[in-house]
Write an enzyme that holds these catalytic residues in place. Structure first.
Site, PDB file in Angstrom:
ATOM      1  CG  ASP A 348      26.557  14.319   1.311  1.00  0.00           C
ATOM      2  OD1 ASP A 348      26.730  14.435   0.083  1.00  0.00           O
ATOM      3  OD2 ASP A 348      25.428  14.144   1.817  1.00  0.00           O
ATOM      4  CG  ASP A 349      29.923  14.790  -3.620  1.00  0.00           C
ATOM      5  OD1 ASP A 349      30.922  14.120  -3.876  1.00  0.00           O
ATOM      6  OD2 ASP A 349      29.297  15.459  -4.467  1.00  0.00           O
ATOM      7  CE  LYS A 461      22.345  12.514   0.253  1.00  0.00           C
ATOM      8  NZ  LYS A 461      22.713  13.816   0.879  1.00  0.00           N
ATOM      9  CG  ASP A 463      22.847  12.170  -4.673  1.00  0.00           C
ATOM     10  OD1 ASP A 463      21.803  12.321  -5.342  1.00  0.00           O
ATOM     11  OD2 ASP A 463      23.317  13.054  -3.940  1.00  0.00           O
ATOM     12  CG  ASP A 533      19.427  18.754  -2.544  1.00  0.00           C
ATOM     13  OD1 ASP A 533      19.513  17.718  -1.851  1.00  0.00           O
ATOM     14  OD2 ASP A 533      20.023  18.880  -3.626  1.00  0.00           O
TER      15      ASP A 533
HETATM   16  C1  GLA Z   1      22.836  16.117  -4.099  1.00  0.00           C
HETATM   17  C2  GLA Z   1      22.123  15.720  -2.849  1.00  0.00           C
HETATM   18  C3  GLA Z   1      22.696  16.458  -1.669  1.00  0.00           C
HETATM   19  C4  GLA Z   1      24.175  16.188  -1.560  1.00  0.00           C
HETATM   20  C5  GLA Z   1      24.855  16.548  -2.866  1.00  0.00           C
HETATM   21  C6  GLA Z   1      26.310  16.141  -2.852  1.00  0.00           C
HETATM   22  O1  GLA Z   1      22.555  17.410  -4.451  1.00  0.00           O
HETATM   23  O2  GLA Z   1      20.750  15.947  -2.976  1.00  0.00           O
HETATM   24  O3  GLA Z   1      22.044  16.095  -0.488  1.00  0.00           O
HETATM   25  O4  GLA Z   1      24.399  14.841  -1.248  1.00  0.00           O
HETATM   26  O5  GLA Z   1      24.235  15.906  -3.965  1.00  0.00           O
HETATM   27  O6  GLA Z   1      26.947  16.474  -4.027  1.00  0.00           O
END
Ligand code: GLA
Length: 714
Positions: A348-349, A461, A463, A533
Site C-alpha cells: 500500500d501507500d 490499487k 486510489d 475503509d
Molecule cells: C485510502 C484508502 C486506504 C489506503 C490509504 C493509503 O484511505 O482507502 O485503503 O490505501 O488511502 O493512504
C-alpha cells in the site's frame, strides 16, 4: 400545440439530411418503438405532432391524446414546463429547443443484444439528438445514453443533457443510500416520491460519491421485497459530479439521470459529438433479489473486467503497517502469508518519495520514485521476493494527486486544480492534478506505465483520496471553466482505458478514500473496488448487503482486519462472502487466529467458484434483523453456500436458502466451523433442495458476532 407536419410519425424527416454522422434510417420507422428484453418492454411512441413520447413504466397504456408531460426526452424553452432532459442555448442565443422524430434503427449485436438508435432533430436548427438504448434481453438490462451534435454557426451551450429521463408511474418508492467516509452505503432510505422533485447528487468532480450514491432502486406502485414487486435498479456509469432527479408532477414520476448540470455548461463546437454517460436500468417484476441477480450477471459479462474469473486471496499491509515499513518488514510478511494460503500481496501507500519521503500523508504524492531508504533497489526485488514465496505482487498508486510537499509541485505548481486568488484548500494534505491538461495526462500515463512495467507487478490499487472543492483549471480558457467537471472524467476514463489495454494481465482495484468510486463508469476498466475503509465486519455485513443490490460480490473487496476488534472467525466469514483479503500483520497474529484464517482461506478457495460466479440470494436483511443471511447458488445448482452473520444475540432460528434445485439432494456441511462451538445440528445430513428451502437449516451461531458458513453440496 405546435405541429411538425413535415415529420409525422414513421416518416423520415427531410431536415435529417443535415445530420452529419448518423447513418440514415433506411425504412419508415414503426408506429411504436419497443425496447424489449425478456420481461420488460419500454415503449416509445412518435406522436401525431412529431414529438417522441414514452409510455410510463409501470402504468397502463395511455388512452387518447399524448401530453407534453409524456415526452420521452423533454426539452426546455418551448412549452415544456417541467424538469427538462435537455436544455440548450443555441449559437444565436435562442434558449429553446424542439426535438422531433426522424427515424429509428434497430441493430442486432453479438450475444443477442439489440441497439436501438432513435434520431431526433430540431426543426429550426441543425441540431441533432440520438437516443441510444442497448437491450440485454436475458438480464433485463437496458443501457441508455444520448448523443448530441449540431452544425450551427458556432458552439451551442449544453446546460442540461440527461443520460436518461425515464417516465414512470405515479406511485414510486425510491431506495437510495446516504453515507460518508467509513459509512458508505450504511444508511439505506426508502421513501415514496411525493409531488415535487427529489434530487440525489454530488458536486465532488473527481468521484461520484462520498455522501450519496449514483445507484438507486425504484419500486413501482408498491414497495418491493426481495421476492416481490416491480423494480428498476438505476446505476449511472459516471465517476464525477452526478445528478439523479425524480420529478413528480402528480401525474407520473420522471427519473432524470446524468452528469450534474451544476456549473457544467458545455460549449459544443459544430461537428463535434457529445456523448452522455450511460445509465444502466435493470428491470424485474419479481422483486429485489431477481433484479440484483440479473444486474450481477450483466456486470460479470459487461460491467467489469474478468467477471468470470474467481479472485485470489490477497494480503494488504495498510492496516498492518500503515506508512511504517521497509523492505525487510514487508518481505517478512511473505513467508507467513504463503504458509496461510495467500496468493497475492498488495503493497500500500508509503513506498515512494525521496526529497519529500512519503512517511505519512503530508508529503511525496507526485514523486513516484521508490524511496531509497525503504526500498534501496526499488520495487523489483520486493516483487521478486514475493514471487519466490509463491505470491503475486501488487502496488498502490494515486496517480491523480500531488502533495504541495513534493518535487512535482515545486516544478509544476500550475498543474493543480485550484481557484486563482483563493487560498489553497487541501484535503488530506493533497491536491488534484488537472487532467484536462495534456502535459498532466502525459505525466500520469508515464507514472502508471513506469510503475506497472516493473517486473513482477501484476496487481494495482488505484486510489483517489480527495475531491474537488476549488474547481478552477489553469489549462482551460476563462470561458470554458465549466468544462472541467466533464473533461476531467473523460480524460480519467481515457487513462484508465489505456492502462487496462496496456496491462491486460494486471488486476486493478478501484479505490477512492474508501468507496468513492463504486460506479460502473470506472468499474469497466477494473476488476474490483474497495467499498469502504471501514472493515469492521459488523459494519461490513449491512454495507455489503447494500452494495450487493448493484454490484456482484466478485467485484467487492472484503478484508479481514482488526477494526472493531471482532472475533477472527466472524471477520473471516464476512470476508469470505465477497473477494477475500486480509490486512493483518501475520507475524503478530496469535496462533489461534492464524489457524482460523488458514481454515477460512482453504474454505474460500473451495467455495469461490460458487460465491464469485453463482447467483446471490439475500435472505435476512441485517438492517432490520438480529442477523444477516445470504446464500449463493452455482449456475448448475449442484452447489450452494449459506452465510449467517449474527449481529446480536438471538434465536438460532432456521435460515431458509433459496434458488436450490428442489429435486436435488444436498449434503450439509459447515465450512471452517468456529473452534469451541457446538457442531451444526444438521452436519453431514443429506436433504432435498425442496425441504431445505421449506424447513431451513439451523445454524451453529446464536450469539453476537458469530457466523456460520454452510456448504450445500451434491
Ligand atoms: C485510502 C484508502 C486506504 C489506503 C490509504 C493509503 O484511505 O482507502 O485503503 O490505501 O488511502 O493512504
Amino acid at each position: 400545440m405546435k405541429k411538425f407536419t413535415s415529420c409525422l410519425s414513421g416518416l423520415i424527416c427531410a431536415l435529417a439530411v443535415n445530420a452529419p454522422a448518423d447513418p440514415q434510417p433506411t425504412a419508415p420507422g414503426p408506429v411504436q418503438i419497443n425496447i424489449t428484453t425478456a420481461h420488460w418492454t419500454l415503449r416509445l411512441l412518435p406522436g401525431a405532432d412529431g414529438r417522441l413520447y414514452q409510455q410510463p413504466v409501470g402504468s397502463a397504456p395511455t388512452q387518447g391524446n399524448l401530453k407534453r408531460e409524456q415526452e420521452s426526452y423533454p426539452q426546455a424553452g418551448d412549452g415544456y414546463i417541467w424538469e427538462p432532459a435537455l436544455q440548450v442555448v443555441h449559437a444565436d442565443g435562442n434558449t429553446s429547443t424542439d426535438l422531433i422524430y426522424d427515424g429509428v434503427q434497430q441493430t442486432n449485436e453479438p450475444a443477442g443484444l439489440t441497439l436501438t438508435r432513435i434520431q431526433l432533430h430540431d426543426p429550426v436548427y441543425p441540431f441533432h439528438v440520438t437516443l441510444c438504448f442497448r437491450a440485454h434481453p436475458a438480464e433485463d438490462v437496458v443501457e441508455q445514453w444520448v448523443e448530441i451534435r449540431h452544425q450551427e454557426t458556432n458552439a451551442v451551450t449544453l446546460q442540461r443533457m440527461a443520460s436518461s429521463s425515464l417516465l414512470l408511474t405515479k406511485h414510486v418508492y425510491l431506495t437510495h443510500f446516504f453515507g460518508d467516509w467509513a459509512k458508505e452505503m450504511l444508511s439505506p432510505i426508502t421513501e415514496q416520491l411525493t409531488p415535487g422533485t427529489k434530487v440525489l447528487d454530488s458536486k465532488l468532480g473527481v468521484r461520484a460519491e462520498q455522501f450519496s450514491n449514483p445507484n438507486f432502486v425504484l419500486a413501482l406502485n408498491e414497495p418491493a421485497t426481495e421476492t416481490k414487486g416491480e423494480v428498476l435498479a438505476g446505476c449511472l456509469a459516471w465517476s464525477g459530479s452526478y445528478q439523479c432527479e425524480f420529478d413528480n408532477n402528480n401525474q407520473g414520476v420522471r427519473a432524470l439521470c446524468g452528469v450534474n448540470p451544476f456549473a457544467s455548461a458545455y460549449h459544443l463546437p459544430p461537428g463535434e459529438l457529445f456523448t452522455t454517460p450511460r445509465m444502466i436500468w435493470t428491470w424485474s417484476n419479481q422483486g429485489l433479489g431477481d433484479m440484483s441477480r440479473k444486474l450481477h450477471r450483466w456486470a460479470r459479462d459487461f460491467g467489469m473486467r474478468d467477471g468470470h474469473k474467481t479472485r485470489e486471496v490477497l494480503l494488504n499491509n495498510w492496516e498492518a503497517t500503515g506508512f511504517d515499513f521497509d523492505f525487510d518488514r514487508i518481505a517478512g510478511l511473505f513467508s507467513p502469508a504463503h504458509a496461510l494460503g495467500t496468493e497475492l500481496f498488495l503493497l500500500d501507500d508509503g513506498w515512494f518519495g525521496n526529497a519529500h519521503p512519503r512517511l505519512d500523508d503530508h508529503a511525496g504524492l507526485g514523486d513516484w520514485a521508490p524511496n531509497r531508504q525503504r526500498l534501496p533497489d526499488g520495487l523489483a526485488p520486493l516483487a521478486a521476493a514475493a514471487i519466490k514465496n509463491h505470491l503475486r505482487f501488487g502496488i498502490w498508486i494515486e496517480p491523480e494527486m500531488v502533495n504541495p510537499a513534493s518535487d512535482l509541485f515545486g516544478q509544476h505548481p500550475d498543474w493543480v486544480i485550484r481557484q486563482p486568488q483563493r487560498e489553497l484548500e487541501l484535503q488530506r494534505n493533497q491536491m488534484v492534478l488537472d487532467l484536462t491538461r495534456p502535459e498532466v495526462q502525459a505525466f500520469e500515463w508515464q507514472t502508471i506505465q513506469t510503475i506497472l512495467s516493473v517486473p513482477g507487478i501484476t496487481y494495482a490499487k488505484w486510489d483517489c483520496n480527495r475531491y474537488l472543492t476549488q474547481p478552477g483549471s489553469g489549462g482551460l480558457a476563462a470561458d470554458r471553466q465549466s468544462h472541467l467537471w466533464i473533461d476531467y472524467v473523460t480524460a480519467l476514463y481515457a487513462l484508465m482505458d489505456r492502462t487496462a489495454k496496456a496491462f491486460p494481465d494486471t488486476e486493478l482495484m478501484l479505490c477512492s478514500g474508501g468507496g468513492g468510486r463504486a460506479d460502473y463508469g470506472a468499474l469497466q476498466y477494473f476488476h474490483e473496488f474497495w467499498p469502504s475503509d471501514n472493515t469492521d465486519p459488523t459494519m461490513r455485513v449491512p454495507m455489503q448487503w447494500d452494495y450487493s443490490y448493484f454490484f456482484p460480490p466478485v467485484s467487492l473487496a472484503s478484508h479481514v482486519t482488526h477494526w472493531g476488534n471482532r472475533p477472527m472467525h466472524f471477520a473471516c466469514s464476512v470476508a469470505m462472502s465477497a473477494r477475500f483479503g486480509m490486512d493483518l500483520d501475520l507475524n503478530k497474529l496469535p496462533a489461534s487466529d492464524r489457524d482460523i484464517c488458514a481454515g477460512a482461506i482453504t474454505a474460500y478457495k473451495e467455495i469461490r467458484e460458487v460465491t464469485h460466479l453463482g447467483d446471490l440470494y439475500r435472505l435476512e436483511n441485517p438492517h432490520d434483523n438480529y442477523r444477516g443471511a445470504l446464500n449463493f447458488v452455482a449456475p448448475d445448482r449442484a452447489r450452494a453456500v449459506v452465510f449467517v452473520f449474527q449481529l446480536q444475540a438471538g434465536a438460532a432460528a432456521p435460515v431458509r436458502p433459496q434458488g436450490l434445485d428442489p429435486q436435488k439432494n444436498y449434503i450439509i456441511h459447515e465450512m471452517n466451523p468456529a473452534p469451541g462451538r457446538a457442531t451444526l445440528p444438521a452436519e453431514g445430513r443429506t436433504v432435498s433442495g425442496a425441504d431445505l428451502m421449506r424447513d431451513g437449516i439451523v445454524p451453529s451461531c446464536a450469539h453476537a458476532v458469530e457466523a456460520s458458513v454452510i456448504e450445500l453440496g451434491t
